[in-house]
Design an enzyme around this catalytic site. Structure first.
Site, short mmCIF file in Angstrom:
data_model
loop_
_atom_site.label_atom_id
_atom_site.label_comp_id
_atom_site.label_asym_id
_atom_site.label_seq_id
_atom_site.Cartn_x
_atom_site.Cartn_y
_atom_site.Cartn_z
CG HIS A 312 -2.05 0.95 1.10
ND1 HIS A 312 -1.95 2.28 1.41
CD2 HIS A 312 -3.32 0.75 0.64
CE1 HIS A 312 -3.11 2.85 1.16
NE2 HIS A 312 -3.96 1.96 0.69
CG ASP A 370 -8.58 -4.48 -2.57
OD1 ASP A 370 -9.79 -4.34 -2.33
OD2 ASP A 370 -7.86 -3.58 -3.04
N1 CMC Z 1 4.23 -7.42 -4.93
C1 CMC Z 1 5.56 -7.35 -5.13
N2 CMC Z 1 6.30 -6.23 -4.98
C2 CMC Z 1 5.64 -5.11 -4.61
C3 CMC Z 1 4.26 -5.10 -4.38
C4 CMC Z 1 3.55 -6.31 -4.54
N3 CMC Z 1 2.24 -6.35 -4.34
N4 CMC Z 1 3.87 -3.85 -4.03
C5 CMC Z 1 4.98 -3.10 -4.04
N5 CMC Z 1 6.06 -3.87 -4.39
C6 CMC Z 1 7.46 -3.42 -4.44
C7 CMC Z 1 7.72 -2.64 -5.70
O1 CMC Z 1 8.19 -3.46 -6.75
C8 CMC Z 1 8.75 -1.63 -5.25
O2 CMC Z 1 10.00 -2.28 -5.23
P1 CMC Z 1 11.34 -1.42 -5.53
O3 CMC Z 1 11.42 -0.38 -4.46
O4 CMC Z 1 12.43 -2.44 -5.42
O5 CMC Z 1 11.17 -0.87 -6.91
C9 CMC Z 1 8.37 -1.36 -3.79
O6 CMC Z 1 7.66 -2.52 -3.36
C10 CMC Z 1 7.47 -0.14 -3.63
O7 CMC Z 1 6.38 -0.28 -4.53
P2 CMC Z 1 5.73 0.92 -5.34
O8 CMC Z 1 4.99 0.38 -6.51
O9 CMC Z 1 6.76 1.97 -5.58
O10 CMC Z 1 4.73 1.45 -4.23
P3 CMC Z 1 3.46 2.33 -4.49
O11 CMC Z 1 3.18 3.00 -3.22
O12 CMC Z 1 3.62 3.17 -5.70
O13 CMC Z 1 2.32 1.25 -4.84
C11 CMC Z 1 0.56 -0.30 -4.64
C12 CMC Z 1 1.36 0.80 -3.94
C13 CMC Z 1 -0.67 -0.63 -3.79
C14 CMC Z 1 0.06 0.17 -6.00
C15 CMC Z 1 1.44 -1.57 -4.79
O14 CMC Z 1 1.85 -2.04 -3.52
C16 CMC Z 1 0.75 -2.67 -5.58
O15 CMC Z 1 0.80 -2.67 -6.81
N6 CMC Z 1 0.08 -3.65 -4.87
C17 CMC Z 1 -0.69 -4.67 -5.54
C18 CMC Z 1 -2.05 -4.11 -5.95
C19 CMC Z 1 -2.98 -3.94 -4.77
O16 CMC Z 1 -3.12 -4.83 -3.93
N7 CMC Z 1 -3.66 -2.80 -4.74
C20 CMC Z 1 -4.66 -2.49 -3.70
C21 CMC Z 1 -4.25 -1.36 -2.83
S1 CMC Z 1 -5.26 -1.20 -1.37
C22 CMC Z 1 -6.84 -0.84 -1.92
C23 CMC Z 1 -6.96 0.35 -2.81
O17 CMC Z 1 -6.29 1.37 -2.63
O18 CMC Z 1 -7.78 0.32 -3.70
#
Ligand code: CMC
Length: 436
Positions: A312, A370
């Protein structure tokens, strides 16, 4: 504020020119203070660069507070677990919209106000028939909710507080009807009209699963679980869809159009679409033996696969909504007599393995709201394509409350970010015959 009553300031030094600039610091009631950069461009000639707004506060708000490190979520100061345990969805709607929990009279009046708007214009009935039966229900939601502005002309004037209130009530009240009808349309079943004698969640489940042929009694445990799921999704501060609603609304667009924009933003798998993606992922993993393979893929930078329902932007701890969701999941499965749900067992094992893996530990990736919701929805008989629609139904009040707050904010301006331009510099037009 310093002791002598002056504003706290941050001094920036431009290393190129040696010039110093001062920016005020604004405290909130909780959480990190913010740096007021409104005068930054005027003072320095610089814009800020913050893709994904990881360090940007886009507005002032009194609605929802999140402490992502501590895993805390408060609505108007009340912890989410207390609301999920002791309140009901419409009471939480009132709280989000008006700032306080209602007393008994206020609660009764609010519920009546919402009830009087649960039906949709009869012509909307015909509107559905323009969609293919196999359309994704989120596509139908974007279309039908956007179309509400073509039906309710008497609540489009955003300068009139009464019209804003009516539009807000209409959106909260009609969303379950619109969502249930999207489902009924996909199944080729007749639409079931709202039953205003039923509580909010029960009415929604009734519209989803009843048919005109026989009496349908909603299971009270499932109705309570749905009520709780709606509360858990009701608002979440300045997330992508809420920011979309605010940005769309900042131009003065009508509320129905703004909420349709929010629905579109919610649809993506990084946001509300994740609940659908979690179930697809669990189905794809299939068995506990294959978990290590998918964990390895999630960690591989060259593989786009991510563990859906994990991670998140704000929570760097267990999402407090996921804790309640996991408990609700067990309650629902117990009630339905589902002793061995392979997907739940798979999800729990996946969570266990991920939470012990250094990659997820170091990056502070925990299950989010989720992760378990899809398993509950599936047990309730809700098809996967409807999962994000349920999120949209619940989040409507958050969008509406945030939109109303924005309209009433004296500092509100049209949202207009700037950019770091890295394209071609100015050059002269080249006629077609002279291009290589
Ligand atoms: N699986 C594997 N690696 C992950 C994941 C994951 N689910 N989420 C983040 N990472 C890694 C990512 O690759 C990055 O690594 P690095 O720093 O080495 O490049 C690091 O963790 C930080 O990730 P980010 O994408 O820069 O973080 P963000 O804050 O931009 O993204 C997120 C947050 C929710 C989009 C992401 O964690 C994600 O894609 N999760 C899976 C989708 C998901 O479950 N979404 C629902 C969110 S909660 C409900 C809602 O808001 O609707």
């Amino acid at each position: 504020m310093t002791q002598d009553g002056k504003k706290d300031l941050v001094t920036l030094v431009d290393s190129a020119s040696g010039q110093k600039f001062e920016l005020p610091i604004i405290p909130g009631t909780m959480g990190p203070k913010v740096l007021d950069i409104r005068s930054l461009y005027g003072q320095t000639g610089y814009f800020t660069y913050d893709p994904g707004y990881t360090s940007t506060g886009s507005c002032e708000s009194k609605i929802t507070y999140i402490d992502g490190d501590a895993g805390v979520l408060l609505h108007r100061g009340y912890p989410i677990d207390q609301l999920a345990e002791h309140s009901d969805y419409l009471e939480v709607c009132y709280l989000l919209l008006k700032g306080e929990l209602p007393n008994a009279n206020q609660k009764e009046k609010f519920e009546k106000d919402i009830r009087t708007h649960t039906m949709v214009h009869e012509q909307i009935n015909a509107f559905y028939r323009g969609f293919r039966r196999d359309a994704h229900p989120m596509a139908v939601m974007c279309g039908v909710v956007g179309a509400l502005s073509a039906f309710y002309h008497d609540s489009l004037d955003i300068a009139d507080p009464h019209q804003r209130m009516i539009a807000s009530h209409r959106l909260i009240a009609k969303m379950p009807t619109i969502a249930a009808w999207a489902y009924k349309y996909s199944r080729g079943e007749p639409f079931i009209f709202p039953r205003n004698s039923l509580p909010f969640a029960e009415n929604f489940l009734h519209m989803m699963f009843a048919t005109p042929c026989e009496e349908y009694k909603v299971n009270p445990v499932l109705a309570r679980a749905m009520e709780r799921i709606l509360i858990l999704h009701a608002d979440h501060e300045q997330n992508a869809s809420t920011s979309t609603v605010r940005l769309a609304g900042s131009s003065g667009a009508n509320p129905f159009a703004c909420i349709a924009a929010g629905i579109a933003s919610l649809w993506g798998p990084a946001h509300g679409g994740a609940n659908e993606a979690v179930l697809q992922m669990l189905t794809q993993i299939g068995s506990k033996e294959r978990i290590p393979e998918f964990i390895a893929r999630a960690k591989d930078k060259n593989d786009p696969f991510r563990l859906m329902g994990f991670g998140h932007r704000v929570y760097k701890n267990y999402d407090p909504r996921a804790t309640v969701m996991q408990r609700t999941c067990h309650e629902v499965l117990d009630e339905l007599g589902v002793r061995d749900e392979p997907l739940l067992e798979l999800a729990m094992e996946l969570e266990r393995i991920a939470l012990e893996d250094p990659y997820f530990v170091e990056k502070k990736l925990y299950p989010n709201v989720d992760f378990y919701s899809g398993i509950i929805f599936r047990a309730m008989g809700i098809p996967v394509s409807m999962f994000t629609v349920l999120f949209a139904v619940a989040r409507t009040v958050g969008w509406v409350a945030q939109w109303n707050e924005m309209i009433g904010d004296p500092h509100q301006k049209i949202g207009r970010p700037r950019q770091l331009y890295t394209g071609a510099t100015q050059r002269d037009f080249v006629p077609l015959h002279a291009r290589g």
